[in-house]
Write an enzyme that holds these catalytic residues in place. Structure first.
Site, short mmCIF file in Angstrom:
data_model
loop_
_atom_site.label_atom_id
_atom_site.label_comp_id
_atom_site.label_asym_id
_atom_site.label_seq_id
_atom_site.Cartn_x
_atom_site.Cartn_y
_atom_site.Cartn_z
N ASP A 68 4.37 -20.83 -37.28
CA ASP A 68 5.02 -21.23 -36.04
C ASP A 68 6.53 -21.43 -36.22
O ASP A 68 7.04 -21.44 -37.34
CB ASP A 68 4.38 -22.51 -35.48
CG ASP A 68 4.13 -23.57 -36.55
OD1 ASP A 68 4.73 -23.48 -37.64
OD2 ASP A 68 3.34 -24.50 -36.30
N ASN A 137 -3.07 -34.90 -33.73
CA ASN A 137 -4.00 -34.76 -32.60
C ASN A 137 -4.97 -33.59 -32.82
O ASN A 137 -5.61 -33.12 -31.89
CB ASN A 137 -3.22 -34.57 -31.28
CG ASN A 137 -2.32 -33.34 -31.31
OD1 ASN A 137 -2.40 -32.52 -32.24
ND2 ASN A 137 -1.47 -33.19 -30.31
N HIS A 139 -4.07 -30.55 -34.01
CA HIS A 139 -3.51 -29.21 -33.85
C HIS A 139 -3.40 -28.50 -35.19
O HIS A 139 -3.25 -29.12 -36.25
CB HIS A 139 -2.19 -29.21 -33.07
CG HIS A 139 -0.99 -29.77 -33.76
ND1 HIS A 139 -0.24 -30.80 -33.25
CD2 HIS A 139 -0.36 -29.40 -34.90
CE1 HIS A 139 0.76 -31.05 -34.05
NE2 HIS A 139 0.72 -30.22 -35.07
N GLU A 144 -1.94 -26.81 -29.63
CA GLU A 144 -2.19 -28.17 -29.17
C GLU A 144 -3.57 -28.27 -28.52
O GLU A 144 -4.14 -27.25 -28.09
CB GLU A 144 -1.12 -28.56 -28.14
CG GLU A 144 0.28 -28.66 -28.73
CD GLU A 144 0.53 -29.97 -29.47
OE1 GLU A 144 -0.36 -30.43 -30.21
OE2 GLU A 144 1.62 -30.52 -29.32
C1 GLP Z 1 3.72 -29.61 -37.27
C2 GLP Z 1 3.44 -28.18 -37.69
C3 GLP Z 1 2.05 -28.02 -38.24
C4 GLP Z 1 1.77 -29.12 -39.25
C5 GLP Z 1 1.80 -30.44 -38.55
C6 GLP Z 1 1.46 -31.61 -39.45
O1 GLP Z 1 3.35 -29.86 -35.98
N1 GLP Z 1 3.62 -27.25 -36.64
O2 GLP Z 1 1.90 -26.73 -38.81
O3 GLP Z 1 0.52 -28.91 -39.85
O4 GLP Z 1 3.13 -30.61 -38.07
O5 GLP Z 1 2.59 -32.01 -40.14
P1 GLP Z 1 2.62 -32.96 -41.39
O6 GLP Z 1 2.15 -32.15 -42.53
O7 GLP Z 1 4.05 -33.34 -41.52
O8 GLP Z 1 1.72 -34.10 -41.09
#
Ligand code: GLP
Length: 250
Positions: A68, A137, A139, A144
């Site tokens: 992404d 959440n 995702h 989402e």
């Molecule tokens: C973002 C990214 C995701 C990632 C998520 C969790 O939203 N788009 O790909 O998995 O955050 O992030 P973290 O690893 O910092 O908890």
């Protein structure tokens, strides 16, 4: 089929995840890796860099596609996911930067950009190993919670809780972009193998819901229950609410 490895802490999780990716790179040196951003994979990338520096890994034929990117951010912006990947991994190993792909956040033509990205993944022959983090959440990528699973790369409006969670990387919460391009659940699901990494108590409830609750687009990661080859590497805190039967403690 889901296999879960329990590690003591973030360090252990990072080591195990990097070893799994490294094994893949060694066995299939020209494979297509799907990569992720966020706080969780940073340690994994550091371990991969160490292995490269020790002469144990060769990325020269590896191709990558990232999950992404924020809409509106240029790859030189230090909050863009392109910048994250360059600074946390690509610049430190012998990967050909032309073989690394991230959605283009500058492209304001969402339809064209999403089609370009899906075509690119298809032309690469699909993703061999997809690394995923888990959003608070549920995702994955930036898919989402929704009323349906999105198949293809698309432009999403980020939920308030995601914006809040990601605001820790920005100077001010209002600087967090509200839209992003993300691979679809369908794109992720087509990967030959999926590696999900999870760390910290804050992910324990959502991980349990994703793996033991109903398969629903309201918890996007729940789709992983249906994938034939999922490996989850988590630390004790993240895994503490899961029932024990699938867990290996190594
Ligand atoms: C973002 C990214 C995701 C990632 C998520 C969790 O939203 N788009 O790909 O998995 O955050 O992030 P973290 O690893 O910092 O908890």
């Amino acid at each position: 089929m889901i296999t879960i490895y329990k590690e003591k802490d973030y360090e252990g999780m990072s080591r195990r995840a990097a070893n799994i990716i490294a094994a893949h790179v060694i066995l299939e040196p020209a494979s297509v890796l799907g990569l992720a951003t966020g706080g969780t994979p940073v340690g994994t990338y550091q371990r991969l860099i160490s292995m490269y520096n020790d002469g144990d890994l060769d990325f020269s034929e590896i191709r990558t596609v990232n999950l992404d990117e924020y809409c509106g951010l240029d790859g030189t912006n230090d909050q863009s996911y392109r910048y994250f990947m360059d600074t946390n991994l690509f610049k430190h190993v012998n990967i050909d930067i032309d073989n690394t792909n991230v959605p283009d956040g500058r492209n304001t033509d969402a339809k064209a950009e999403c089609l370009r990205y899906d075509t690119l993944i298809e032309d690469l022959g699909g993703i061999d190993l997809q690394l995923l983090g888990l959003g608070g959440n549920g995702h994955i990528g930036f898919n989402e919670p929704d009323s349906a699973f999105a198949k293809h790369t698309h432009c999403v409006t980020l939920k308030k809780d995601t914006i809040e969670a990601n605001s820790r990387f920005f100077d001010r919460p209002e600087d967090v972009p509200t839209k992003a391009y993300t691979m679809g659940i369908g794109t992720i699901f087509m990967a030959g193998r999926i590696l999900l990494i999870v760390s910290g108590e804050g992910k324990a409830d959502i991980l349990k819901e994703a793996l033991e609750g109903p398969i629903t687009p309201a918890v996007p990661a729940s789709i992983l229950q249906l994938h034939p080859d999922v490996t989850i590497v988590g630390d004790e805190a993240a895994l503490k609410k899961l029932s024990d039967k699938l867990i290996y403690s190594l």
